[in-house]
Design a protein around this motif. Structure first.
Motif, mmCIF file in Angstrom:
data_model
loop_
_atom_site.group_PDB
_atom_site.id
_atom_site.type_symbol
_atom_site.label_atom_id
_atom_site.label_comp_id
_atom_site.label_asym_id
_atom_site.label_seq_id
_atom_site.Cartn_x
_atom_site.Cartn_y
_atom_site.Cartn_z
ATOM 1 N N ILE A 117 -3.803 6.366 21.123
ATOM 2 C CA ILE A 117 -2.877 5.862 20.106
ATOM 3 C C ILE A 117 -2.259 4.553 20.569
ATOM 4 N N ALA A 118 -1.874 4.486 21.844
ATOM 5 C CA ALA A 118 -1.300 3.252 22.385
ATOM 6 C C ALA A 118 -2.311 2.110 22.298
ATOM 7 N N HIS A 119 -3.564 2.395 22.609
ATOM 8 C CA HIS A 119 -4.615 1.374 22.504
ATOM 9 C C HIS A 119 -4.731 0.872 21.071
ATOM 10 N N ASN A 120 -4.746 1.805 20.110
ATOM 11 C CA ASN A 120 -4.900 1.413 18.705
ATOM 12 C C ASN A 120 -3.692 0.631 18.202
ATOM 13 N N CYS A 121 -2.516 0.940 18.721
ATOM 14 C CA CYS A 121 -1.342 0.134 18.379
ATOM 15 C C CYS A 121 -1.551 -1.314 18.818
ATOM 16 N N GLY A 125 -1.908 -5.046 16.672
ATOM 17 C CA GLY A 125 -0.720 -5.886 16.681
ATOM 18 C C GLY A 125 0.599 -5.157 16.601
ATOM 19 N N VAL A 126 0.619 -3.864 16.896
ATOM 20 C CA VAL A 126 1.871 -3.108 16.904
ATOM 21 C C VAL A 126 2.365 -3.029 18.344
ATOM 22 N N THR A 127 3.271 -3.936 18.681
ATOM 23 C CA THR A 127 3.862 -3.956 20.020
ATOM 24 C C THR A 127 5.379 -4.152 19.895
ATOM 25 N N PRO A 128 6.170 -3.430 20.675
ATOM 26 C CA PRO A 128 5.707 -2.398 21.600
ATOM 27 C C PRO A 128 5.014 -1.255 20.858
ATOM 28 N N VAL A 129 4.241 -0.471 21.604
ATOM 29 C CA VAL A 129 3.510 0.624 20.963
ATOM 30 C C VAL A 129 4.488 1.650 20.408
ATOM 31 N N LEU A 130 4.038 2.421 19.453
ATOM 32 C CA LEU A 130 4.898 3.424 18.831
ATOM 33 C C LEU A 130 5.287 4.502 19.845
ATOM 34 N N PRO A 131 6.520 4.975 19.778
ATOM 35 C CA PRO A 131 6.900 6.098 20.643
ATOM 36 C C PRO A 131 6.045 7.317 20.312
ATOM 37 N N HIS A 132 5.720 8.081 21.338
ATOM 38 C CA HIS A 132 4.825 9.230 21.155
ATOM 39 C C HIS A 132 5.407 10.446 21.861
#
Length: 248
Positions: A117-121, A125-132
């Motif tokens: 999921i972090a890779h796909n963020c 262009g979704v940075t910082p990555v979404l909290p998981h």
């Protein structure tokens, strides 16, 4: 958790209009990268070639859910959202990019899922990555108090034996929620079609009516209300006097 006896890829036996024909497979054959068309944007999603928890591919219900959600952005704008069964994270990434919503992903306690999921963020262009949050349904939730007024999910009703555990997690998230700002909460509610808190889910037909009934009956027994909103989208909320015995 039970392992599915089929591959989710069988659900895409016809070329899905939402996905590109070209696929990129890395040297180890561990991942496949696909371009998926969402309303107003294209996302490049790295998917597992196989994952025993079926977190590898985008399931058809994701696209059906997106089509329903984008009809009215007031359903989700201004909400604190957590997605259960995020898989590759595409739905959450899409909502973040389109509406800049406050959204957290969650799935089975598995580091590979979180890393993917972090890779796909990042590649979208979704940075910082979404909290998981790594969480297996039915286990104590990592956060002692629910912070989310909207829970979303698509195509998560495959494992019938996991319904009691899923309902237990839903009971915790719905019944332990407390608004952080009461004034803001009440003001936003006047503009929202959905109550706070609420669980909003959608799926394509992949299970029998008897299994669907087991889930909905289990929700009602646990003190939750079920409302069909159309297009196989359901809203589940706690009753006003809900005492969720299953959470004890």
């Amino acid at each position: 958790m039970d392992i599915a006896l089929f591959s989710p890829s069988s659900l895409f036996h016809d070329e899905d209009a939402t996905s590109s024909d070209e696929e990129k497979v890395d040297d180890s054959q561990t991942y496949v990268e696909r371009s998926h068309q969402f309303p107003g944007m294209e996302l490049l999603v790295r998917e597992f070639s196989f994952h025993q928890m079926n977190a590898n591919l985008l399931w058809p219900g994701t696209f059906a859910f997106v089509d329903w959600l984008v009809q009215d952005k007031s359903k989700i704008q201004g909400r604190r959202i957590i997605e259960l069964g995020s898989g590759a994270g595409a739905l959450a990434i899409f909502l973040k990019k389109l509406y800049q919503v406050d959204i957290t992903t969650s799935d089975y306690d598995d580091q590979e899922i979180e890393d993917n999921i972090a890779h796909n963020c990042k590649v979208n262009g979704v940075t910082p990555v979404l909290p998981h949050i790594k969480h297996s349904w039915g286990d104590p939730f990592p956060n002692p108090h629910s912070e989310w007024d909207l829970i979303i999910a698509s195509d998560i009703l495959l494992y019938v034996k996991q319904y009691p555990n899923l309902i237990k997690t839903l009971c915790f998230l719905l019944n332990s929620y407390k608004p952080q700002n009461t004034a803001t909460h009440e003001s936003q509610d006047t503009h929202s079609e959905l109550p706070r808190p609420a669980f909003l889910m959608s799926w394509r037909r992949r299970i029998g009516k008897e299994d669907e009934s087991l889930f909905f009956t289990g929700c009602e027994t646990a003190g939750l209300q079920v409302q069909h909103l159309g297009s196989r989208v359901y809203c589940i909320t706690p009753t006003k006097s809900a005492i969720c015995d299953i959470c004890d």
